[in-house]
Enzyme design. Structure first.
Site, mmCIF file in Angstrom:
data_model
loop_
_atom_site.group_PDB
_atom_site.id
_atom_site.type_symbol
_atom_site.label_atom_id
_atom_site.label_comp_id
_atom_site.label_asym_id
_atom_site.label_seq_id
_atom_site.Cartn_x
_atom_site.Cartn_y
_atom_site.Cartn_z
ATOM 1 C CD GLU A 74 109.543 53.951 64.043
ATOM 2 O OE1 GLU A 74 109.613 55.096 64.528
ATOM 3 O OE2 GLU A 74 110.215 52.992 64.450
ATOM 4 C CG HIS A 93 110.582 52.299 58.531
ATOM 5 N ND1 HIS A 93 111.953 52.175 58.531
ATOM 6 C CD2 HIS A 93 110.141 51.572 59.593
ATOM 7 C CE1 HIS A 93 112.317 51.421 59.551
ATOM 8 N NE2 HIS A 93 111.238 51.034 60.197
ATOM 9 C CG HIS A 95 112.672 46.475 59.175
ATOM 10 N ND1 HIS A 95 112.214 45.865 60.322
ATOM 11 C CD2 HIS A 95 112.465 47.794 59.361
ATOM 12 C CE1 HIS A 95 111.745 46.787 61.169
ATOM 13 N NE2 HIS A 95 111.877 47.963 60.592
ATOM 14 C CG HIS A 157 115.012 50.220 63.068
ATOM 15 N ND1 HIS A 157 114.329 51.104 63.865
ATOM 16 C CD2 HIS A 157 114.078 49.625 62.304
ATOM 17 C CE1 HIS A 157 113.033 51.036 63.606
ATOM 18 N NE2 HIS A 157 112.857 50.143 62.659
HETATM 19 ZN ZN LIG Z 1 111.127 49.611 61.674
#
Ligand SMILES: [Zn+2]
Length: 216
Positions: A74, A93, A95, A157
């Protein structure tokens, strides 16, 4: 002396034990506002064994300044968010389970909690779907964070949370997941929460930015 590499290694371990992601999914970065250099976690490496040498350092245009590891997939998303939000210097980031429920059904999370008003500053939007690591995902994410928002959801995501410091970004990530869980529980009993008045949100946001904590 503050070390961006050390702070990221510690941040990676915090992420791993935070319950906000599993395995090596999720990534984090820091920007040095003086030099503009961006420090990013490497791709697919266990945060327990990462060392300072594994951190990839990028110029603001995304080219590599130093580091031998492949940067997080990313990378473009991190670069694009820093370009869009010059006042923030940390991105996480994740999840996380409850936030990802709403990312999967494409529903934004409204502002109905005081903590969310202070930390997230706006309803949490869901970006249209784009493949992980794609330029399209980077663009969708920056669109969702372009009006002062501190968090957004990536469709099917996970989440992206930002802050002036890593501490602020982690706080946003935790508050987002707490808000998502409470929202899910309210919906589970067939109710909807009342959104906060925008005037109260603005007052709480100002307090969080300039007055919260012990004054020197
Ligand atoms: Zn991810």
């Amino acid at each position: 002396m503050y070390s961006y590499r050390k702070a990221l290694i510690e941040g990676g371990k915090t992420l791993l034990h935070s319950g906000l992601t599993v395995e090596t999914w999720g990534n984090l970065s820091l920007r040095d506002p003086e030099s503009g250099l961006i420090y990013l976690t490497p791709s697919g490496m266990d945060y327990e064994i990462c060392t300072e040498e594994d951190i990839v350092v990028l110029f603001p245009d995304g080219s590599i300044s130093s580091g031998t590891r492949t940067p997080s997939v990313e990378k473009d998303l991190h670069i694009a968010v820093y370009r869009t939000r010059p006042e923030i210097n940390a991105i996480i980031h994740t999840h996380p389970i409850y936030s990802t429920i709403f990312s999967c059904i494409g529903e934004q999370i409204p502002l109905f909690l005081d903590e969310a008003a202070q930390s997230l500053s706006a309803p949490v939007k869901v970006c249209p779907y784009a493949l992980p690591g794609s330029k399209e995902l980077a663009k969708a994410c920056t669109n969702a964070l372009s009006h002062g928002e501190n968090a957004c959801l990536l469709k099917s995501h996970g989440a992206v949370c930002i802050g002036r410091t890593q501490k602020e970004a982690f706080k946003a990530a935790k508050v987002l997941e707490m808000t998502a869980e409470i929202y899910w529980r309210i919906r589970a009993i067939g109710k909807m929460p009342d959104s906060l008045d925008p005037k109260d949100v603005a007052a709480m946001r100002h307090f969080a930015l300039y007055n919260y904590g012990q004054q020197k």
